[in-house]
Design a protein around this motif. Structure first.
Motif, short mmCIF file in Angstrom:
data_model
loop_
_atom_site.label_atom_id
_atom_site.label_comp_id
_atom_site.label_asym_id
_atom_site.label_seq_id
_atom_site.Cartn_x
_atom_site.Cartn_y
_atom_site.Cartn_z
N ILE A 164 0.94 -1.43 0.44
CA ILE A 164 0.26 -0.36 -0.12
C ILE A 164 1.40 0.90 0.41
CG2 ILE A 164 -1.58 1.86 1.71
CD1 ILE A 164 -3.21 -1.31 -0.66
N MET A 165 1.73 1.24 0.82
CA MET A 165 3.05 2.41 0.23
C MET A 165 3.78 2.38 -0.76
SD MET A 165 2.01 3.95 3.76
CE MET A 165 2.78 4.55 3.63
N SER A 166 4.12 1.32 -1.62
CA SER A 166 4.42 1.10 -2.05
C SER A 166 3.66 2.54 -3.32
CB SER A 166 5.16 0.48 -2.74
OG SER A 166 4.00 -0.75 -2.72
N LEU A 167 2.33 1.72 -3.25
CA LEU A 167 1.81 2.16 -4.55
C LEU A 167 0.86 3.47 -4.29
CD1 LEU A 167 -0.62 -1.11 -4.83
CD2 LEU A 167 0.36 0.36 -6.61
N LYS A 168 0.85 4.02 -2.56
CA LYS A 168 0.47 5.62 -2.43
C LYS A 168 0.54 6.03 -3.02
CE LYS A 168 0.81 8.14 1.58
NZ LYS A 168 0.64 8.51 3.64
N PRO A 169 1.53 6.78 -4.09
CA PRO A 169 1.68 7.73 -4.89
C PRO A 169 0.80 7.93 -5.87
CG PRO A 169 3.44 8.16 -4.39
CD PRO A 169 2.92 6.40 -3.44
N LYS A 170 -0.10 6.68 -6.50
CA LYS A 170 -0.55 6.81 -8.12
C LYS A 170 -2.12 5.97 -7.43
CE LYS A 170 3.42 3.46 -9.75
NZ LYS A 170 3.59 3.40 -10.88
N ILE A 171 -2.68 6.01 -6.37
CA ILE A 171 -3.47 6.13 -5.98
C ILE A 171 -4.46 6.65 -5.76
CG2 ILE A 171 -4.90 4.89 -4.21
CD1 ILE A 171 -2.99 2.87 -3.32
N GLY A 179 -14.68 0.83 8.83
CA GLY A 179 -12.93 0.55 10.10
C GLY A 179 -11.95 0.21 9.37
N VAL A 180 -12.35 -0.18 8.08
CA VAL A 180 -10.82 -0.29 7.18
C VAL A 180 -9.92 0.72 6.88
CG1 VAL A 180 -10.00 -1.15 5.46
CG2 VAL A 180 -11.73 -2.65 6.76
N GLY A 181 -11.07 1.55 7.51
CA GLY A 181 -10.48 3.31 7.06
C GLY A 181 -9.22 3.94 7.71
N GLU A 182 -9.77 3.20 8.63
CA GLU A 182 -8.64 3.52 9.82
C GLU A 182 -7.33 3.78 9.16
OE1 GLU A 182 -8.21 5.37 13.25
OE2 GLU A 182 -9.92 5.29 12.90
N TYR A 183 -6.40 2.04 9.20
CA TYR A 183 -5.60 1.94 8.84
C TYR A 183 -4.74 2.99 7.14
CZ TYR A 183 -6.72 -2.78 10.23
OH TYR A 183 -6.88 -4.10 11.44
N PHE A 184 -6.06 3.38 6.43
CA PHE A 184 -5.52 4.12 5.71
C PHE A 184 -4.36 5.94 5.73
CE2 PHE A 184 -7.61 0.66 2.90
CZ PHE A 184 -6.23 0.74 2.31
N GLU A 185 -5.92 6.62 6.71
CA GLU A 185 -6.32 7.31 7.57
C GLU A 185 -4.60 7.11 8.02
OE1 GLU A 185 -8.54 10.30 10.38
OE2 GLU A 185 -9.79 8.55 9.78
N GLN A 186 -3.79 6.52 9.14
CA GLN A 186 -3.13 6.22 9.98
C GLN A 186 -2.03 6.69 8.70
OE1 GLN A 186 -2.29 2.19 11.78
NE2 GLN A 186 -1.46 3.24 13.23
N TRP A 187 -2.12 5.47 7.74
CA TRP A 187 -1.22 5.76 6.72
C TRP A 187 -0.93 6.77 6.33
CZ3 TRP A 187 -2.19 -0.63 5.41
CH2 TRP A 187 -2.29 -0.81 6.60
N GLY A 188 -1.61 8.33 6.44
CA GLY A 188 -1.58 8.87 5.64
C GLY A 188 -2.45 9.30 4.08
N PHE A 189 -3.13 8.85 3.79
CA PHE A 189 -4.23 9.27 3.33
C PHE A 189 -4.58 9.76 3.15
CE2 PHE A 189 -2.58 4.60 1.75
CZ PHE A 189 -2.46 5.10 0.20
N ALA A 190 -5.53 10.73 2.68
CA ALA A 190 -6.38 12.16 2.90
C ALA A 190 -7.83 11.41 3.04
CB ALA A 190 -6.45 12.86 1.88
N LEU A 191 -8.86 11.60 3.99
CA LEU A 191 -9.73 11.27 3.71
C LEU A 191 -10.56 11.92 2.88
CD1 LEU A 191 -11.33 13.07 8.01
CD2 LEU A 191 -10.63 10.51 6.40
N LYS A 192 -10.26 12.49 2.08
CA LYS A 192 -10.97 13.13 0.61
C LYS A 192 -10.92 11.62 -0.29
CE LYS A 192 -7.83 15.84 -1.43
NZ LYS A 192 -7.95 17.49 -1.94
N GLN A 193 -10.29 11.23 0.17
CA GLN A 193 -9.69 9.39 -0.94
C GLN A 193 -10.83 8.40 -0.56
OE1 GLN A 193 -5.15 10.20 -0.53
NE2 GLN A 193 -5.59 8.88 -1.95
N LEU A 194 -11.13 8.11 0.33
CA LEU A 194 -11.74 7.04 1.25
C LEU A 194 -13.52 6.83 1.17
CD1 LEU A 194 -9.71 7.54 4.77
CD2 LEU A 194 -9.49 6.16 2.62
N HIS A 195 -13.91 5.96 0.51
CA HIS A 195 -15.46 5.99 0.59
C HIS A 195 -15.59 4.40 0.99
CE1 HIS A 195 -15.37 8.93 -2.97
NE2 HIS A 195 -14.35 8.26 -3.48
#
Length: 360
Positions: A164-171, A179-195
Motif C-alpha cells: 500500500i505504501m509503495s502504491l500510495k502516490p498512484k492511488i 473501519g478499514v479506513g482507519e488503516y489508510f488514515e493512519q498511513w497518511g491517506f487523505a480522508l477525501k480519498q476514502l469511501h
C-alpha cells in the motif's frame, strides 16, 4: 526478563502495519451499523465459531507451520506471462490476475486494483506465509495510476502495508468496508480519498461508474482483536458491464440476494482456495464456489485466493482442478489465465490452457 519480553512484544505490535483501533466519528459510524452487535461486526448468518470441531488452535497452528508441506506449495516456479499494464488502452475492458486476490481491472475507462499484495510474505513475520516462487512478477513500479483501490478486509494476505505504501502516490480513491479506513488514515491517506461504507451501500464515483459494497460471510483482525472492522464483497457497475468480486467468505443466502439485486454479472472473481471442511463457513469449498457463481448470475468465472500463498492444507493446485471439474455443465464459462496474462471482460470463447498441469 518478562518485562523486557512484554515491552518488546508491545513495540512489535505497535508497528504501523498492525493498524490502530477506530475512534471518534469512524467508531460512531461503526456502532450505528446494523451489522455491528455486542462490540463486533457479525455476518448476516451468524458464525459463532469459525471451526467446525474442537481441535485446539495451537495444535492446528503447529500442523500448519511444521506439518508436511510437500504438496501445499509448488516445487517449481509459478508460470506467468507479464502484461505491460502501462501500455494498455484504458478503454479496453480487461482483467489481469496477479496471484491470490490481487487483480488489475480496466472497466468503463477506469483502472481498478483489488487487495494488492506484492510482498514476499503475507504476515508480519518473515517465516510465515511465504509467497510461491515466481508469483511476485509485479511491483508497484509496474502499476499505472490507480483510479480505485478496492480493499475487501484487513487480513494480512489482503491488506499489505509495504505494498500500500509503495502504491500510495498512484492511488486516487479507495473503497473499503467500515473501519478499514482507519488503516489508510493512519498511513497518511487523505480522508477525501476514502469511501468507507457499510454493506448494501453504493459508492457512485461517476454518473457511469459505481462500486457497491456488499456482504460476505467472513471475519477480520490482524492480531488479537477480531471483527473490529468489516469485511465485504463488491460489485463494479458501468453502463455496459458488471463485475463481482467476492473477497473472502463462506457460502450463504447473500449470494442469491446479490443475484436478485444485480441480475447478471459479466465476470465473477470468486474465492477458490485456502479452504477446509473445518472452516467452510468462512471460506468457500469448490462446490460452494460454483454454486455461489450461479446464484449471482455469473457469465464468466475466474479463480481467486490461490496461486501465491499456502494458508490451508490442500494441494496448491487442487483449487484449479476442483473448479474445472465442478464447473462442468454449469451455466458459466471458467477462465484460467496465468499470473499476468490478460483476459477480456465480456468476451466469449476464451482459450486459456490448464497451466497448473504443466507444473509440479
Amino acid at each position: 526478563m518478562l518485562g523486557l519480553a512484554a515491552g518488546s512484544g508491545g513495540l512489535f505490535t505497535h508497528r504501523p502495519e498492525f493498524g490502530r483501533a477506530p475512534t471518534g466519528e469512524r467508531l460512531a459510524r461503526i456502532q450505528a451499523s446494523p451489522h455491528y452487535k455486542n462490540g463486533q461486526f457479525q455476518c448476516l448468518e451468524p458464525v459463532e465459531n469459525i471451526m467446525d470441531d474442537d481441535e485446539n488452535r495451537f495444535v492446528a497452528m503447529y500442523k500448519f507451520l511444521f506439518g508436511d508441506k510437500s504438496e501445499i506449495s509448488p516445487q517449481q516456479t509459478m508460470l506467468s506471462r507479464k502484461t505491460d499494464l502501462k501500455a494498455l488502452d484504458v478503454n479496453e475492458n480487461i482483467i489481469v490476475w496477479m496471484g491470490h486476490s490481487t487483480f488489475y481491472l480496466q472497466l468503463g475507462g477506469r483502472r481498478i486494483l483489488t487487495d494488492p499484495v506484492f510482498s514476499n510474505y503475507a504476515s508480519p513475520l518473515f517465516f510465515i506465509n511465504k509467497a510461491f516462487p515466481g508469483s511476485n512478477v509485479y511491483t508497484a513500479a509496474d502499476m499505472p495510476d490507480i483510479d480505485v483501490l478496492v480493499l475487501s478486509h484487513d487480513h494480512w494476505d489482503h491488506l499489505d502495508y509495504p505494498t500500500i505504501m509503495s502504491l500510495k502516490p498512484k492511488i486516487r480513491e479507495i473503497v473499503c468496508p467500515l473501519g478499514v479506513g482507519e488503516y489508510f488514515e493512519q498511513w497518511g491517506f487523505a480522508l477525501k480519498q476514502l469511501h468507507e461504507e457499510d454493506w448494501f451501500s453504493e459508492v457512485k464515483l461517476a454518473d457511469d461508474f459505481s462500486v457497491h459494497v456488499l456482504p460476505s460471510q467472513h471475519f477480520s483482525g490482524r492480531f488479537l482483536q477480531r471483527n473490529a472492522t468489516e469485511w465485504a464483497s463488491f460489485a463494479f457497475v458501468t453502463r455496459n458491464h458488471r463485475v463481482f468480486f467476492s473477497g473472502d467468505g463462506g457460502y450463504g443466502a447473500h449470494f442469491k440476494d446479490i443475484g436478485r439485486r444485480f441480475g447478471k454479472f459479466d465476470l465473477a472473481i470468486m474465492e477458490n482456495g485456502q479452504y477446509n471442511e473445518r472452516w467452510h463457513r468462512i471460506h468457500l469449498m469448490p462446490k460452494e464456489t460454483v454454486q455461489a457463481a450461479e446464484d449471482i448470475g455469473a457469465k464468466t468465472v475466474i479463480s481467486a485466493h490461490s496461486g501465491k500463498f499456502a494458508l490451508a492444507r490442500h494441494a496448491w493446485n487442487a483449487p484449479y482442478r476442483a473448479l474445472v471439474e465442478e464447473s462442468r455443465g454449469r451455466s458459466y464459462e471458467v477462465i484460467t489465465p496465468q499470473i499476468g496474462e490478460l483476459a477480456y471482460i465480456g468476451a466469449n470463447g476464451h482459450n486459456f490452457d490448464h497451466w497448473w498441469e504443466k507444473m509440479k
